[in-house]
Every structure is written in structure tokens, then in C-alpha cells.
Design an enzyme around this catalytic site. Structure first.
Site, PDB file in Angstrom:
ATOM      1  N   ASN A 158     -10.062  -6.712   5.939  1.00 37.52           N
ATOM      2  CA  ASN A 158     -11.096  -6.172   6.960  1.00 37.52           C
ATOM      3  C   ASN A 158     -12.316  -5.706   5.957  1.00 37.52           C
ATOM      4  OD1 ASN A 158      -9.406  -4.180   5.847  1.00 37.52           O
ATOM      5  ND2 ASN A 158     -10.771  -2.668   7.013  1.00 37.52           N
ATOM      6  N   GLU A 254      -2.631   2.903   0.951  1.00 36.31           N
ATOM      7  CA  GLU A 254      -3.592   3.397   1.753  1.00 36.31           C
ATOM      8  C   GLU A 254      -3.390   2.376   3.048  1.00 36.31           C
ATOM      9  OE1 GLU A 254      -5.568   5.871   1.457  1.00 36.31           O
ATOM     10  OE2 GLU A 254      -5.335   6.127  -0.908  1.00 36.31           O
ATOM     11  N   CYS A 288      -9.562   0.821   8.955  1.00 35.03           N
ATOM     12  CA  CYS A 288      -8.364   1.786   9.069  1.00 35.03           C
ATOM     13  C   CYS A 288      -9.013   3.144   9.742  1.00 35.03           C
ATOM     14  CB  CYS A 288      -7.849   1.952   7.620  1.00 35.03           C
ATOM     15  SG  CYS A 288      -9.187   2.601   6.647  1.00 35.03           S
TER      16      CYS A 288
HETATM   17  P1  NAD Z   1      -1.581  -6.522   5.739  1.00 34.49           P
HETATM   18  O1  NAD Z   1      -0.750  -5.517   5.236  1.00 34.49           O
HETATM   19  O2  NAD Z   1      -1.076  -7.615   6.475  1.00 34.49           O
HETATM   20  O3  NAD Z   1      -2.052  -7.310   4.268  1.00 34.49           O
HETATM   21  C1  NAD Z   1      -2.555  -6.465   3.181  1.00 34.49           C
HETATM   22  C2  NAD Z   1      -2.222  -7.349   2.120  1.00 34.49           C
HETATM   23  O4  NAD Z   1      -0.936  -7.422   1.702  1.00 34.49           O
HETATM   24  C3  NAD Z   1      -2.917  -8.639   1.954  1.00 34.49           C
HETATM   25  O5  NAD Z   1      -3.131  -9.132   0.817  1.00 34.49           O
HETATM   26  C4  NAD Z   1      -1.298  -9.540   2.049  1.00 34.49           C
HETATM   27  O6  NAD Z   1      -1.320 -10.958   1.553  1.00 34.49           O
HETATM   28  C5  NAD Z   1      -0.524  -8.632   1.513  1.00 34.49           C
HETATM   29  N1  NAD Z   1       0.880  -8.878   1.749  1.00 34.49           N
HETATM   30  C6  NAD Z   1       1.526  -9.085   2.940  1.00 34.49           C
HETATM   31  N2  NAD Z   1       2.875  -9.141   2.906  1.00 34.49           N
HETATM   32  C7  NAD Z   1       3.197  -9.025   1.551  1.00 34.49           C
HETATM   33  C8  NAD Z   1       4.320  -8.781   0.801  1.00 34.49           C
HETATM   34  N3  NAD Z   1       5.427  -8.809   1.401  1.00 34.49           N
HETATM   35  N4  NAD Z   1       4.239  -8.348  -0.488  1.00 34.49           N
HETATM   36  C9  NAD Z   1       2.855  -8.171  -1.140  1.00 34.49           C
HETATM   37  N5  NAD Z   1       1.843  -8.309  -0.473  1.00 34.49           N
HETATM   38  C10 NAD Z   1       1.866  -8.497   0.703  1.00 34.49           C
HETATM   39  O7  NAD Z   1      -2.809  -5.920   6.202  1.00 34.49           O
HETATM   40  P2  NAD Z   1      -4.200  -6.430   6.967  1.00 34.49           P
HETATM   41  O8  NAD Z   1      -3.886  -7.297   8.208  1.00 34.49           O
HETATM   42  O9  NAD Z   1      -4.951  -7.634   5.651  1.00 34.49           O
HETATM   43  O10 NAD Z   1      -5.228  -5.284   6.915  1.00 34.49           O
HETATM   44  C11 NAD Z   1      -5.285  -4.513   7.981  1.00 34.49           C
HETATM   45  C12 NAD Z   1      -4.504  -3.103   7.571  1.00 34.49           C
HETATM   46  O11 NAD Z   1      -5.079  -2.484   6.602  1.00 34.49           O
HETATM   47  C13 NAD Z   1      -4.763  -2.385   8.844  1.00 34.49           C
HETATM   48  O12 NAD Z   1      -3.443  -1.713   9.372  1.00 34.49           O
HETATM   49  C14 NAD Z   1      -5.730  -1.256   8.447  1.00 34.49           C
HETATM   50  O13 NAD Z   1      -5.609  -0.087   8.882  1.00 34.49           O
HETATM   51  C15 NAD Z   1      -5.258  -1.098   6.922  1.00 34.49           C
HETATM   52  N6  NAD Z   1      -6.331  -0.597   6.078  1.00 34.49           N
HETATM   53  C16 NAD Z   1      -6.187   0.699   5.350  1.00 34.49           C
HETATM   54  C17 NAD Z   1      -7.138   1.254   4.892  1.00 34.49           C
HETATM   55  C18 NAD Z   1      -6.957   2.492   4.086  1.00 34.49           C
HETATM   56  O14 NAD Z   1      -7.586   2.874   3.135  1.00 34.49           O
HETATM   57  N7  NAD Z   1      -5.932   3.494   4.874  1.00 34.49           N
HETATM   58  C19 NAD Z   1      -8.117   0.562   4.499  1.00 34.49           C
HETATM   59  C20 NAD Z   1      -8.330  -0.728   5.180  1.00 34.49           C
HETATM   60  C21 NAD Z   1      -7.389  -1.406   5.839  1.00 34.49           C
END
Ligand code: NAD
Length: 482
Positions: A158, A254, A288
């Protein structure tokens, strides 16, 4: 800016200790608006990840504070100078509108600039020991040292640039080495940033970027024996998988949010409606900390709903490359279909659809839904798109706090009231990491502590200053002089 200019196809390689590394298998990067394939990245296998960690671990970073400052400041300058080009790349791979992408480049620029300013401040403390009857004429000194092992950083789609910046800049500032796995959905910006870091003088062994399918190489990022700390930003589902898999490693998680904007009876409703709509729709609602629920107390709910509707109608949703567009696409059509289904479900349960919910591929317009039951899926789960759900609440502070706390998340909240007695009760009662009065929940500066509790995170904070602390070990030493 010319809307018609196409992004050149980028056939990328990984960057492993600065070397360009390809694999036989690749992953396509698709523009969510046009559906066009705009680039490809290698699909790493676990052995590529191992190689990256091994090379990082074998290198001992010894940059002086001055050298680190020069690199960080140099990156900030490059980001500013190449702002338009980088923003276009973010827009091409994520579908975020140019306004959002330009803003994001500015934020990442702040991250590197602030890290560059913080790195020259001494972070040691001194404790005199002759301060109690048990004391001695000695002093204890603290110093912070980089981690012995390597930082494993995993980032979401995002904010393709700024989430990566928040992982890397504090690492450079503390002389740490990083292996980064950006999301497979938007990896191109991360690779461009790596090149900017190398060009600014970062020793290539200090940063590797591996790309690929998490099902194949995700666990290698989490379990590598040379990874001392895993810093992850992304969904709760993956965050909890990491917590269960990583073992004896430091974890910074996060995760998602379900942030409310709370509007109380005394609020200036124009101001509140501005915050509601911008908070729910900027970055296509994919933050987020986006406003994911508007908790409006009954006496002002009708008037607020009208003002929100007028503002949502005025937003332009469409071609993300058009500089006039306010809301681009969401990340893909699958996500848009999910939002549509959740809104339909809320309507079946008694909500009233006032605007939007008309999907075209990955384009999903700002969607206003009023009278949303506070326990339906649309607002109970994290709906990561430009939906503006209004939940009407009884005019009673304790009940509003209870409704606000009723989800599994605990990231941030925005509060619209001028009454200090009410503000105090919310600051005390909300189960979140941040409360912003008269601001969107996500308001922060890149240096201030940021992070959530409950399902939003384990309480460890990001923000440049906190991340620098988290990436170091504190060593104390004492000397026999008072
Ligand atoms: P996601 O969890 O699908 O993916 C995030 C990352 O994790 C990607 O690089 C993905 O390839 C990796 N990933 C997925 N499965 C994995 C595994 N089994 N092992 C290791 N890595 C793996 O999240 P997304 O859809 O890319 O992002 C959206 C989410 O992120 C939302 O829930 C949002 O709220 C959250 N977010 C949180 C913050 C914060 O600071 N709290 C900031 C931005 C986004």
C-alpha cells in the site's frame, strides 16, 4: 504532466549484495488500472534468500556517523530530485493516484532526511553510581551497537516506497545490514530505491532486495539463521504466521487497523466531514490507519452524513496517472469485489448505501454507507479500500468507547471534539497506539513513535527514532571513577 506517457517495461533482477541476480522463473507486475504488464521480477528460491543473508552476515559495516549521514542525506536529495519519475512508477505498479504517489515520495524523503539528522546525535547515557548507600564511586555508560546478525524486512503493497524507507533508513543510520523482501505486487519501486542507496554510497553488502512468491520463499525470510530481527508490515494473518514461525528472533510487527474517526455532539461538522472523507479515501483507503469507521453520535449524525456525502461525491475517481484524479484504483479487482460484497452484506443487514459501490475492474469509487450495524463484516474486519461507513452511536461517551474498542484491532483513532473532559476520557479509554484530536487517525511525522496494540501489533514502535533503537543492542560499560 502528460497523462498519456507510458511507463517503460522494466525487466528487473534482484539485488543481492549489489549484484543483479535473475532466476528462470519470473513474476509479472501488472498495472491495476490498465491491466498491462509493466515489468517482471525474478521468483527467488529459498537458496537465493540464504545467499543474501549469508553475504550480509559476512560483511561488517563500519561506516562513521558522518558517512551514514552523507548517504542518508544523499538519498533524500535524490528522492526529491526524481520525485515525478518515482511517483509515476508507484502509480504504475499500485494504481494509487499521482497525488497520493507524489505525497508518498515526499514522506520517504522526510524519512531519509530525518534519519540523516538523527544519526549524528549521540545516543549514549551516563549513570553515576554513588547515588544510594549501596553505591560506589563509579559511572555506568551506555552505547548502542548494531545487531550481530541481519535484519529481515518484509513490506506490503500500500506504500511501495515509504514502508520500505521506514525499514531501511533506520538500518543504515545504525550500521545494520538488511535483506528486504518487498511485496510481489509492487516490487519495482523498492528495487529503484535500492539503486539510489547504492549510488549514494551505501556498501552493497548492507542491502539486498530479494523478490518472489511468499509461498516459495517467505519462510526463508523468517527462519534464516543469520536473521536476528524480522521487521514486518502487512496483514494480521501473515503477521501471526511470522510470530508462530520465526522462533528465537526479535520481531517488529506492524499489522492491520480498523481505525475510527469519532465525531461527538459539539463538533464542527464541516471540519469533521473533511477529515472523514480524506481519511477514508486518500491512498484509495489503503492505509493501515485509514478511517475505516465513522462513529457519529445520534444528535449530529444526520447533518454529518449529508456533509460527508457531498464531499465524497465531489471526488474524482479514475485514471491514476491523471494529475487531477483524487482516488485511483485499489490494488486489484479481487479486492474491489470483496469491498462490494461487504457493502452489499451491510445493506442486507440494515445499512443504507448513499453513494458508490460501483466497481469496474480494480476501480472502486468512494462509497458512503450510513447506518452501518457496528458488528457487520464491513466494519468488524479491516476493509482496505475507499469505503466511508457511518456507524450511528448513542450520545454517551462510555458506549462510544465500547463500540470503538469492539474490534480485534488497536492501531489509531481520530477524535472530533473540543471538550477536554471528553478528550481525556477517550485518550484513557481507547485501546489504541495513537489518538489524534482533530486529525485523521494516521496523522504523524515520520520521526514520532508509531504502532498499534491488540491485533495491530505487539506494541513495538516504528518511526525513525524508535526503529533506530529497535535495531540496536544496548551495551553498558562501567569505569571506576565517580
Ligand atoms: P500481506 O500480509 O498480504 O503482505 C505483506 C508482505 O508479506 C508482502 O511482502 C507479502 O509477500 C509477504 N508475505 C505474505 N505471506 C508471507 C509468508 N508466508 N511469509 C513471509 N512473507 C509473506 O499484506 P498486504 O496486503 O501487502 O498489505 C496490506 C496490509 O498491511 C493491511 O492489513 C494493512 O493494514 C497493513 N499495513 C500495516 C501498516 C502498519 O504500520 N501497521 C502499514 C501499512 C500496511
Amino acid at each position: 504532466m502528460d497523462v498519456s506517457v507510458k511507463t517503460a517495461f522494466r525487466e528487473e533482477k534482484m539485488r543481492i549484495a549489489g549484484r543483479a541476480v535473475g532466476t528462470d522463473e519470473t513474476i509479472e507486475v501488472v498495472n491495476p488500472y490498465s491491466g498491462e504488464v509493466i515489468g517482471s521480477v525474478p521468483a527467488a528460491r529459498p537458496e537465493h534468500v540464504r545467499d543474501a543473508f549469508w553475504r550480509a552476515r559476512a560483511f561488517r559495516a563500519r561506516l562513521t556517523r558522518h558517512e551514514r549521514q552523507r548517504i542518508l542525506t544523499g538519498v533524500a536529495e535524490q528522492l526529491a530530485a526524481r520525485r515525478d519519475e518515482i511517483a509515476r512508477l508507484i502509480t504504475a505498479e499500485s494504481g494509487l493516484c499521482l497525488k497520493d504517489s507524489l505525497y508518498e515520495v515526499g514522506r520517504a524523503c522526510d524519512v531519509f532526511s530525518l534519519a540523516g539528522q538523527l544519526v549524528i546525535q549521540d545516543d549514549g547515557e551516563i549513570f553515576s553510581c554513588d547515588i544510594t548507600p549501596q553505591g560506589k564511586p563509579r559511572r555506568i555508560y551506555t552505547m548502542r551497537t548494531p545487531l550481530l546478525g541481519v535484519i529481515s524486512a518484509i513490506t506490503p503493497f500500500n506504500h511501495p516506497l515509504n514502508m520500505v524507507a521506514h525499514k531501511i533508513a533506520p538500518a543504515v543510520a545504525t550500521n545494520n545490514r538488511v535483506v528486504l523482501k518487498p511485496t510481489e505486487l509492487t516490487p519495482l519501486t523498492a528495487l529503484l530505491l535500492a539503486d539510489i542507496l547504492y549510488e549514494a554510497g551505501l556498501p552493497p553488502e548492507m542491502l539486498s532486495v530479494v523478490t518472489g512468491n511468499p509461498a516459495t520463499m517467505g519462510d526463508a525470510m523468517i527462519t534464516d539463521p543469520d536473521a536476528d530481527l524480522v521487521t514486518f508490515t502487512g496483514s494480521v494473518r501473515v503477521g501471526k504466521h511470522i510470530a508462530a514461525t520465526a522462533g528465537y528472533k526479535r520481531l517488529v510487527l506492524e499489522l492491520g487497523g480498523n481505525d475510527p474517526l469519532i465525531v461527538l455532539a459539539d463538533a464542527d461538522l464541516d471540519r469533521a466531514a473533511d477529515l472523514a472523507v480524506s481519511g477514508a479515501t486518500r491512498n484509495s483507503g489503503q492505509r493501515c490507519t485509514a478511517v475505516k469507521r465513522i462513529l457519529a453520535v445520534e444528535p449530529i449524525a444526520d447533518a454529518l452524513s449529508e456533509k460527508i456525502l457531498a464531499r465524497a461525491r465531489a471526488l474524482r475517481c479514475g485514471d491514476p496517472m491523471d494529475p487531477e484524479t483524487d482516488v485511483g484504483t485499489v490494488i486489484n479487482a479481487r479486492s474491489a469485489r470483496l469491498f462490494e460484497a461487504r457493502v452489499n452484506d451491510a445493506v442486507e443487514k440494515g445499512a443504507v448505501l448513499l453513494h458508490g459501490n460501483t466497481r469496474q475492474g480494480a476501480l472502486y469509487p468512494p462509497t458512503v454507507v450510513d447506518r452501518v450495524p457496528h458488528d457487520c463484516e464491513l466494519v468488524r474486519e479491516e476493509t482496505f479500500g475507499p469505503v466511508i461507513p457511518i456507524i450511528r452511536c448513542p450520545n454517551d461517551i462510555d458506549t462510544v468507547i465500547q463500540i470503538s474498542n469492539a474490534t480485534a484491532y488497536g492501531l489509531s483513532a481520530g477524535l472530533c471534539t473540543d471538550r477536554l473532559d471528553w478528550i481525556t476520557r477517550f485518550v484513557e479509554g481507547l485501546e489504541v497506539g495513537t489518538v489524534n484530536v482533530w486529525e485523521v487517525p494516521g496523522y504523524r511525522i515520520e520521526m514520532s513513535p508509531f504502532g498499534g496494540i491488540k491485533d495491530s501489533g505487539l506494541g513495538y514502535k516504528e518511526g525513525v527514532k524508535e526503529a533506530m533503537k529497535g535495531y540496536t543492542n544496548v551495551r553498558t560499560y562501567s569505569l571506576p571513577w565517580p
